[in-house]
Design a protein around this motif. Structure first.
Motif, mmCIF file in Angstrom:
data_model
loop_
_atom_site.group_PDB
_atom_site.id
_atom_site.type_symbol
_atom_site.label_atom_id
_atom_site.label_comp_id
_atom_site.label_asym_id
_atom_site.label_seq_id
_atom_site.Cartn_x
_atom_site.Cartn_y
_atom_site.Cartn_z
ATOM 1 N N LEU A 668 -4.175 -14.687 7.441
ATOM 2 C CA LEU A 668 -5.275 -15.378 6.781
ATOM 3 C C LEU A 668 -6.570 -15.203 7.567
ATOM 4 N N VAL A 669 -7.671 -15.101 6.864
ATOM 5 C CA VAL A 669 -8.994 -15.110 7.476
ATOM 6 C C VAL A 669 -9.846 -16.130 6.737
ATOM 7 N N VAL A 670 -10.869 -16.601 7.411
ATOM 8 C CA VAL A 670 -11.801 -17.565 6.824
ATOM 9 C C VAL A 670 -13.057 -16.797 6.423
ATOM 10 N N ALA A 671 -13.355 -16.756 5.109
ATOM 11 C CA ALA A 671 -14.503 -15.990 4.617
ATOM 12 C C ALA A 671 -14.852 -16.475 3.227
ATOM 13 N N ASP A 672 -15.986 -15.987 2.715
ATOM 14 C CA ASP A 672 -16.414 -16.351 1.370
ATOM 15 C C ASP A 672 -16.204 -15.170 0.421
ATOM 16 N N GLU A 692 -15.203 -22.657 -5.254
ATOM 17 C CA GLU A 692 -14.775 -24.043 -5.474
ATOM 18 C C GLU A 692 -14.000 -24.592 -4.295
ATOM 19 N N GLY A 693 -13.782 -23.799 -3.255
ATOM 20 C CA GLY A 693 -13.084 -24.299 -2.077
ATOM 21 C C GLY A 693 -11.587 -24.132 -2.124
ATOM 22 N N ARG A 694 -11.082 -23.252 -2.965
ATOM 23 C CA ARG A 694 -9.649 -22.992 -3.031
ATOM 24 C C ARG A 694 -9.305 -21.699 -2.288
ATOM 25 N N VAL A 695 -8.118 -21.665 -1.721
ATOM 26 C CA VAL A 695 -7.634 -20.488 -1.006
ATOM 27 C C VAL A 695 -7.215 -19.429 -2.020
ATOM 28 N N VAL A 696 -7.510 -18.179 -1.714
ATOM 29 C CA VAL A 696 -7.052 -17.051 -2.532
ATOM 30 C C VAL A 696 -5.887 -16.380 -1.802
ATOM 31 N N SER A 697 -4.737 -16.341 -2.442
ATOM 32 C CA SER A 697 -3.545 -15.732 -1.857
ATOM 33 C C SER A 697 -3.245 -14.425 -2.571
ATOM 34 N N PHE A 698 -2.867 -13.424 -1.795
ATOM 35 C CA PHE A 698 -2.512 -12.118 -2.354
ATOM 36 C C PHE A 698 -0.997 -11.939 -2.454
ATOM 37 N N SER A 699 -0.240 -12.989 -2.156
ATOM 38 C CA SER A 699 1.217 -12.938 -2.253
ATOM 39 C C SER A 699 1.701 -14.252 -2.839
ATOM 40 N N ARG A 700 2.472 -14.163 -3.920
ATOM 41 C CA ARG A 700 2.954 -15.401 -4.540
ATOM 42 C C ARG A 700 4.074 -16.046 -3.750
ATOM 43 N N VAL A 701 4.600 -15.327 -2.751
ATOM 44 C CA VAL A 701 5.633 -15.916 -1.904
ATOM 45 C C VAL A 701 5.078 -17.109 -1.134
ATOM 46 N N ARG A 744 -1.436 -9.679 -9.636
ATOM 47 C CA ARG A 744 -0.360 -8.930 -9.000
ATOM 48 C C ARG A 744 -0.753 -7.458 -8.883
ATOM 49 N N GLY A 745 -0.486 -6.886 -7.734
ATOM 50 C CA GLY A 745 -0.840 -5.493 -7.491
ATOM 51 C C GLY A 745 -2.207 -5.303 -6.883
ATOM 52 N N THR A 746 -2.931 -6.407 -6.601
ATOM 53 C CA THR A 746 -4.249 -6.301 -5.982
ATOM 54 C C THR A 746 -4.112 -5.754 -4.565
ATOM 55 N N GLU A 747 -4.875 -4.725 -4.227
ATOM 56 C CA GLU A 747 -4.856 -4.146 -2.888
ATOM 57 C C GLU A 747 -5.662 -5.045 -1.953
ATOM 58 N N SER A 748 -4.961 -5.674 -1.004
ATOM 59 C CA SER A 748 -5.621 -6.628 -0.097
ATOM 60 C C SER A 748 -5.888 -6.033 1.276
ATOM 61 N N TYR A 749 -5.426 -4.813 1.530
ATOM 62 C CA TYR A 749 -5.685 -4.117 2.798
ATOM 63 C C TYR A 749 -5.240 -4.938 4.012
ATOM 64 N N GLY A 750 -4.023 -5.458 3.930
ATOM 65 C CA GLY A 750 -3.435 -6.135 5.082
ATOM 66 C C GLY A 750 -3.691 -7.617 5.161
ATOM 67 N N LEU A 751 -4.435 -8.206 4.249
ATOM 68 C CA LEU A 751 -4.708 -9.637 4.276
ATOM 69 C C LEU A 751 -3.702 -10.383 3.409
ATOM 70 N N ALA A 752 -3.184 -11.507 3.932
ATOM 71 C CA ALA A 752 -2.298 -12.351 3.139
ATOM 72 C C ALA A 752 -3.090 -13.300 2.263
ATOM 73 N N GLY A 753 -4.289 -13.679 2.707
ATOM 74 C CA GLY A 753 -5.098 -14.592 1.915
ATOM 75 C C GLY A 753 -6.442 -14.845 2.564
#
Length: 955
Positions: A668-672, A692-701, A744-753
């Motif tokens: 995880l990283v902190v960013a806008d 809106e202040g919600r976390v964006v996750s790239f993995s539904r796990v 699903r399938g979004t390329e996050s380049y190593g970021l979990a969220g």
């Protein structure tokens, strides 16, 4: 015996005189044989000189000491040690137990009255003329006689005071400093004066400074810890010299080494290295599962087979090229050979004269090649040492090996002259004196044998690629098929001749001449065929492997994007680093990122040190992959499932959709929302969620049934490690966030969220600057990156800078080198065939001139003669070279599929292997078009338009 000796002496004299008379042809053959001998002798000298003797190895590792004492790092647990390599493993297997750690008391193994020299190694950032340079710091009293040989002094002297240091020559070159300059370290106020330069014989490119024990590393470590920065990790060993009582001593014996191993200490002993113990006396070799695979009999046999294959192919290549030269020479001297027969000489005398020509040229090539190899190796030794990064030992000349290489040249010369000798001896005296060649028929047996070899070799290669997993079967079958094509070359040359009816005059004459004189055309075509076949085989394999690596390449960022991360020091240097990248690179969009910090200020990202913690993402129990779930007894959870169940679970979304954790401990990283733009993620809902202040996750796990993501804050990393070692969950507070699941399938380049700053602040999390992501409007140039590296070095921060250049093939230079090599061989072989054709067909050329052919016909004919040989060789070689490459790739595909199936059976997760077969059309085009065309043009340019005026032959 006397007649035999005199006949051979006369044959050698005739051959020597004939070689001197026709210097051009003799030099051509000599060069063909001497060049490989030069390369082999130079390689032998380089290899033998680079191999260090046991004494030289000991001098570079332990100096003049009797032993080096090292801590195994297993907390004093008894170990099993390799007698020569110094590697060690614990005696106990420690199955289902924590691996032993800690330090051993090495002083317990010091013999009484022994002399001890401490050798400590650490690292620090030293200030240079350009900025800061991460440098190895070694504390060893190098001037002590016991350390002689470890460091080689080049200028000045070794340090004798606490404020003096010596530096490696590579450090001085990199830093811009010199002997007499002052040296300081980041975080340390003390200054040191450089009093000398030295080199490490085994590591010429190492940046290292040498100081007296306790003079540098301890003050530097205390200064860094006082400033809240990580200290220096120092490793210490001890050089040991045993007392020398009257009557001598055996030094540190193997029994003493084994006694030291019981206390968890590893010993590099001079006495053991010079007189190794028997394998039966080495406990490590008797342990279960031990195997010395590197030096196995099979490996040695494979190495010898490879070397024998290379030497055999080289000799075949030389014989194919040199044989026609001897044949033409024999024809040019047929009147002389006829006179030998007319004066009572029989066939064996004629054979002896032609063979003596090969002997004379072979001996001359052996002498010239070996002498040039000696000179070349001696002159290039410093260059080779600098390239390899280590000094050779003594210039090791082994006369027997050089003699064997020289005999190889003599043997090659004799083999190349065998067929011409037999052919010359079969001519009648009348035919030799009159210059008539008679009617010659090509062999019908050789093409049949070649066809059988092609079919058999192709069948063996097919079997190896489809049924067996052994590469050697494919390689052997391909080699047999290629030899079969070589045997069929005379017949194939005849088939090419049928195309002459549709060609203009000059190419028709060239093709007819090549077909009529297959004795010199076929070997040249075969030589081109062998070189091109090998090139095409390797090029096809490399291109296929390149495509496989390209498909497996995982980009860390979009193409041209830049990331910079600082993992140490609590983020103090991050703002300066961000601005440096912004200033020096063509930045389009910049996205600053922070990381979640737990514990005291100044802790690094990994939570190492007193009072430092870390964080991790909590994976809901319902989302945990059953194959990876933690078992209470510590056993492998996959063992309770059958093979079919493991294969099914491997396709379960909980196992396939595992989160990436490439940059932080949680991923995880902190960013806008700016970070989404830099990463090229076009998701309006994700941008809205971050706003809106919600976390964006790239993995539904990571998301539970309530749509929340949990982060556990672990305040003490050491206690967490102890709990994990006992099979318990590390204690910590869990903070939950509302979360948006990216498509699903979004390329996050190593970021979990991505955690928005507002959400982190509302949850009471502590964040520190971590780095930034940048998109660029063009790829940064080399000059821009060099300026940036220099400025980043001056900040003194441990920076992880990455510029995404996409997949960069490492095989392009290999393919280019192979193409150039094959082109040179093709042009050389075709040129030799052309030169021999001109020498052999001089009468035909004079006839053309006599009947009124224009002068340019001679030049055009020469070009087409060269081009015909090149085209035939390249076409046949390209067809023969694809077979082994395809076979090897098919074999690799079967092996990788077997590994894939085995991994699925065991519960492992792997992607389906992608093993493509790619034909390098660019390389083939260069060989099929550019090389023959270039050979033809070159031959036409170097050929004179007008030949010498012929005199009427005496009757």
């Amino acid at each position: 015996m006397n007649n035999w000796f005199h006949s051979w002496r006369a044959a050698v004299r005739i051959a020597r005189r004939d070689a001197w008379r026709y210097k051009g042809r003799s030099f051509l053959v000599l060069a063909m044989i001497a060049l490989p001998i030069l390369g082999v002798s130079a390689a032998d000298l380089t290899l033998r000189s680079s191999e260090l003797s046991t004494e030289e190895k000991l001098a570079r590792s332990i100096g003049a000491a009797d032993a080096r004492i090292s801590d195994s790092g297993y907390g004093g647990t008894p170990v099993l040690q390799h007698p020569l390599e110094g590697s060690a493993i614990p005696v106990e297997a420690f199955e289902n137990k924590p691996w032993p750690e800690g330090k051993a008391d090495v002083t317990k193994v010091f013999p009484a009255n022994s002399t001890v020299l401490t050798d400590s190694v650490g690292a620090g950032r030293l200030r240079t003329a350009h900025g800061l340079l991460q440098t190895e710091i070694r504390e060893l009293k190098a001037a002590d006689p016991m350390a002689r040989g470890i460091m080689v002094l080049r200028d000045g002297r070794f340090p004798g005071k606490a404020d003096e240091v010596a530096a490696t020559t590579h450090f001085l070159e990199s830093s811009g400093l010199k002997v007499g300059s002052t040296l300081t370290a980041r975080g340390l106020d003390r200054e040191y004066r450089i009093v000398g330069s030295y080199e490490l014989p085994n590591e010429l490119k190492t940046d290292q400074v040498n100081a007296l024990p306790g003079a540098f590393l301890d003050p530097l470590g205390k200064a860094l810890e006082a400033a809240g920065m990580p200290g220096t990790d120092k490793s210490t060993t001890h050089l040991l010299t045993l007392p020398r009582p009257a009557g001598g001593t055996d030094g540190f014996t193997w029994n003493m080494v084994k006694e030291a191993n019981t206390k968890g200490v590893v010993v590099t002993s001079r006495a053991v290295a010079l007189d190794p113990p028997a394998d039966s006396d080495v406990p490590l070799f008797q342990s279960e599962g031990w195997g010395d695979y590197g030096n196995s009999t099979a490996a040695q046999a494979a190495a010898l087979a490879a070397a024998g294959t290379v030497v055999g192919l080289a000799m075949l290549e030389i014989c194919l090229l040199a044989g026609p030269a001897f044949a033409v020479g024999a024809r040019r001297s047929r009147r002389q050979l006829g006179l030998v027969g007319a004066n009572g000489g029989d066939r064996r005398h004629i054979r002896a004269i032609v063979l003596a020509g090969g002997l004379v040229i072979g001996v001359a090539a052996a002498v010239v090649g070996t002498v040039l190899g000696l000179i070349l190796t001696f002159l290039l030794q410093p260059v080779l040492e600098d390239y390899m990064g280590r000094r050779f030992g003594a210039f090791d000349v082994r006369p027997l090996e050089l003699l064997g290489i020289g005999l190889l040249a003599v043997l090659t010369g004799l083999l190349a002259a065998v067929v011409p000798a037999v052919t010359a001896s079969r001519q009648t005296v009348l035919a030799s004196l009159t210059g008539r060649r008679g009617v010659r028929r090509s062999s019908r047996v050789l093409p049949v044998v070649g066809l059988i070899a092609v079919l058999l070799g192709a069948a063996i290669a097919l079997y190896g690629s489809v049924v067996s997993d052994q590469f050697v079967i494919v390689a052997g079958g391909s080699a047999l098929a290629e030899l079969g094509v070589v045997a069929m070359t005379p017949a194939l040359v005849g088939l090419f001749g049928r195309a002459g009816r549709w060609l203009p005059l000059s190419p028709r004459l060239a093709l007819r001449d090549a077909v009529r004189n297959r004795g010199r055309t076929a070997p040249a075509v075969a030589a081109v065929l062998a070189a091109v076949a090998g090139t095409v085989a390797v090029a096809t394999y490399q291109a296929s492997d390149d495509a496989q690596q390209r498909a497996a390449y995982e980009a860390r960022l979009p193409h041209g994007a830049v990331s910079v991360m600082v993992r140490e020091g609590g983020g103090r240097d991050v703002p300066v680093v961000r601005d440096a990248v912004q200033k020096n690179l063509p930045v389009d969009v910049r996205a600053d990122v922070d990381r979640i910090a737990v514990g005291r200020a100044g802790c690094d990202m990994y939570g190492q040190g007193e009072g430092c913690g870390r964080h991790e993402v909590v994976i809901p129990e319902a989302n945990q992959c059953p194959l990876w779930a933690t078992s209470p007894d510590g056993s492998d959870p996959a063992e309770k499932y059958s093979k079919a169940e493991r294969r099914k679970l491997a396709q379960d979304w909980r196992c396939k959709d595992s989160p990436d954790m490439a940059y932080t401990e949680s991923g995880l990283v902190v960013a806008d929302g700016t970070l989404l733009k830099v990463l090229g993620i076009k998701d309006a809902a994700a941008e809205k969620a971050l706003a809106e202040g919600r976390v964006v996750s790239f993995s539904r796990v990571l998301i539970d049934a309530r749509g929340k993501l949990g982060i556990k804050l672990i305040t003490d990393s050491r206690k967490a490690e102890e709990a994990m070692a006992q099979g318990k969950e590390p204690p910590g507070e869990v903070v939950s966030f509302d979360t948006y699941q990216a498509a699903r399938g979004t390329e996050s380049y190593g970021l979990a969220g991505i955690v928005p700053p507002a959400a982190a602040k509302a949850a009471g999390l502590t964040t520190v600057p971590f780095g930034a992501y940048f998109s660029t409007d063009r790829m940064p140039s080399t000059e821009q990156r060099q300026r940036l590296d220099d400025e980043l070095a001056q900040t003194g921060a441990g920076v992880d800078l990455h510029v995404e250049e996409g997949f960069v093939s490492e095989n392009s230079i290999v393919l280019l080198s192979l193409t150039v090599f094959a082109g040179l061989i093709t042009i050389g072989a075709a040129g030799i065939a052309t030169g021999l054709a001109q020498a052999d067909a001089e009468a035909d050329l004079k006839t053309l001139a006599a009947v009124g052919a224009p002068p340019r016909v001679r030049r055009t004919l020469s070009g087409f003669q060269c081009g015909v040989v090149a085209v035939m060789g390249v076409l046949l070689g390209s067809a023969a070279g694809v077979l082994p490459a395809v076979g090897l790739r098919l074999t690799e595909r079967r092996q990788m599929m077997n590994w894939y199936e085995t991994a699925l059976d065991q519960g492992g997760l792997m992607d389906v292997p992608h093993v493509p077969i790619i034909v390098p059309w660019e390389t083939l085009a260069a060989l099929l078009v550019a090389v023959p065309l270039g050979a033809a043009l070159l031959a036409a340019l170097v050929t004179r338009s007008r030949g010498a005026v012929a005199r009427r032959a005496a009757t």
